[in-house]
Design an enzyme around this catalytic site. Structure first.
Site, short mmCIF file in Angstrom:
data_model
loop_
_atom_site.label_atom_id
_atom_site.label_comp_id
_atom_site.label_asym_id
_atom_site.label_seq_id
_atom_site.Cartn_x
_atom_site.Cartn_y
_atom_site.Cartn_z
N LYS A 104 -1.44 51.88 44.47
CA LYS A 104 -1.55 50.43 44.72
C LYS A 104 -1.15 49.65 43.46
O LYS A 104 -1.07 50.20 42.37
CB LYS A 104 -2.98 50.09 45.12
CG LYS A 104 -4.00 50.31 44.00
CD LYS A 104 -5.42 50.14 44.50
CE LYS A 104 -6.43 50.39 43.38
NZ LYS A 104 -7.80 50.47 43.90
N TYR A 140 -0.21 30.21 15.58
CA TYR A 140 -0.93 29.09 16.19
C TYR A 140 -2.31 28.91 15.57
O TYR A 140 -3.06 29.88 15.40
CB TYR A 140 -1.10 29.31 17.69
CG TYR A 140 0.14 28.97 18.47
CD1 TYR A 140 0.67 27.68 18.47
CD2 TYR A 140 0.81 29.95 19.20
CE1 TYR A 140 1.82 27.38 19.18
CE2 TYR A 140 1.96 29.66 19.91
CZ TYR A 140 2.46 28.36 19.90
OH TYR A 140 3.59 28.07 20.59
C1 PLP Z 1 -8.20 51.81 43.83
C2 PLP Z 1 -8.81 52.64 44.84
C3 PLP Z 1 -8.95 54.01 44.64
C4 PLP Z 1 -8.57 54.69 43.34
O1 PLP Z 1 -9.45 54.28 42.31
P1 PLP Z 1 -9.36 54.94 40.86
O2 PLP Z 1 -10.62 54.54 40.22
O3 PLP Z 1 -8.16 54.35 40.21
O4 PLP Z 1 -9.22 56.38 41.06
C5 PLP Z 1 -9.45 54.77 45.67
N1 PLP Z 1 -9.82 54.21 46.84
C6 PLP Z 1 -9.70 52.88 47.07
C7 PLP Z 1 -10.13 52.34 48.38
C8 PLP Z 1 -9.21 52.05 46.08
O5 PLP Z 1 -9.10 50.74 46.30
#
Ligand code: PLP
Length: 378
Positions: free
Chosen positions: A37, A270
């Site tokens: 994702k 800055y």
């Molecule tokens: C992001 C996510 C994961 C993976 O999480 P990690 O901590 O990066 O391993 C697994 N399941 C869902 C539903 C997620 O949103």
């Protein structure tokens, strides 16, 4: 055209190594759903999905239909789970690209049924994974609604319950009571589903932390994300987790584009937020918060030049930052600068940036702006 010296190197072999490490940890009857994702945590979803498929992943997890379609258009054949479900109007794309949506509402079921009618769906079956809320209070069907929902699902001419899943809120806190409760509730969920006469092939609950620390969450599918990119979480609470020997996948580099000598007492950048205490040789790098280089590194973080650490001095600005080269003999314009990664025996992890920014490593990785080109290496 990418000629600004500011780029990220993504090691696909490190990604594949990490996938194999996680696969070896879990037993062979546990299917890995590799989470890609948010543009593969900033690493580039298409190339990473292709590399993970090559390494043997059968499933990929995303959080938008758009991203799932991009993965398909990249020629990836692995199953793609849209873990957050789909939004109104996306259901036809879901079917057309053979994506697997999470569902959590009757509305989801109805819109998939309608889309299957419209498209004259050839197999007359749409595989879905039902998301149940076991304590995260975010997405998912509540456990109270489950029995009625399952009856509705059983009447569907198209929808096939292929998976059932939930998500843990505190998997990385090793003695978190809420994690133990959620694991127990997920067992209840499975029992309810079985009592209803349904036998979803996949049952999954684990993210990286649960995959590494809690074999009892594996069931027969688990969903690691951040581990694939080389980060074993900072676990807390009582307990210990055996390190897996993961390799960070992403390095972030730039070059010195200017230097200047300033006398002691000169303010830099800055608001003159940093003042040289001695005669100082500054280096300027074309990297700033506009690239995702967090402003919390201002006069706090460090970079690597000529295999040595150089402190970041003054405020990080949108496109530029300044580093102190006084102690780095010979450092000059054109030298490579490592922001995240390794050079010689010096290394900086994304977790270091996260610590300065008081955030999680996830936010640093997916905060790397799209204007930083990703260069894929073996
Ligand atoms: C992001 C996510 C994961 C993976 O999480 P990690 O901590 O990066 O391993 C697994 N399941 C869902 C539903 C997620 O949103």
């Amino acid at each position: 055209m990418n000629t600004r010296p500011n780029w990220a190197e993504v090691s696909l072999s490190a990604l594949q190594h990490n996938f194999r490490c996680v696969s070896r940890l879990t037993s062979s009857d546990v299917t890995i759903c590799s989470v890609v994702k948010c543009d593969a945590y900033g690493h580039g979803v298409v190339r990473c999905s292709q590399a993970l498929e090559e390494a043997g992943t059968e499933w990929l997890g995303v959080t938008s239909t758009e991203e799932a379609v991009a993965v398909r258009e990249g020629g990836v054949k692995s199953r793609v789970l849209i873990m957050t479900g789909f939004w109104r109007g996306e259901e036809e794309a879901v079917l057309r690209h053979s994506l697997t949506p999470a569902i959590a509402t009757v509305e989801h079921v109805e819109s998939l049924e309608r889309a299957a009618e419209v498209l004259g769906h050839p197999q007359k079956s749409v595989a879905v994974h039902l998301k149940v809320d076991t304590g995260m209070s975010r997405l998912g069907l509540s456990m109270a609604e489950l029995p009625k929902f399952l009856e509705r699902l059983k009447q569907s001419p198209y929808i096939v319950l292929e998976g059932i899943f939930s998500h843990l809120a505190s998997a990385e806190v090793l003695d978190a009571p809420d994690a133990i409760q959620q694991i127990a509730k997920f067992r209840e969920v499975i029992a309810t589903v079985e009592r209803a006469g349904l036998t979803p092939k996949f049952r999954h609950l684990g993210n990286t932390a649960a995959t590494l620390a809690r074999p009892e969450t594996w069931n027969n599918m688990t969903r690691p994300g951040v581990a694939l990119y080389g980060y074993e979480l900072p676990f807390s609470g009582n307990g210990s987790v055996k390190p897996l020997g993961l390799k960070p996948v992403l390095s972030w580099k730039t070059r010195i584009i200017a230097t200047r000598e300033i006398p002691g007492g000169t303010p830099v950048g800055y608001n003159g937020a940093w003042t040289a205490k001695r005669a100082t040789r500054l280096g300027v790098i074309p990297v700033g918060y506009g690239d995702g280089f967090t402003r919390h590194l201002s006069s706090a973080g460090r970079v690597i030049v000529r295999e040595q650490y150089a402190p970041i001095v003054g405020n990080v600005s949108m496109d530029l930052s300044t580093i102190d080269l006084t102690d780095l003999i010979g450092a000059d314009i054109g030298d490579e600068v490592v922001l995240i990664g390794q050079q010689g025996s010096s290394s900086i992890l994304a977790t270091e940036h996260a610590a300065f920014a008081k955030t999680v490593v996830y936010e640093i990785l997916c905060g790397l702006s799209p204007r930083v080109p990703r260069i894929y290496t073996e």
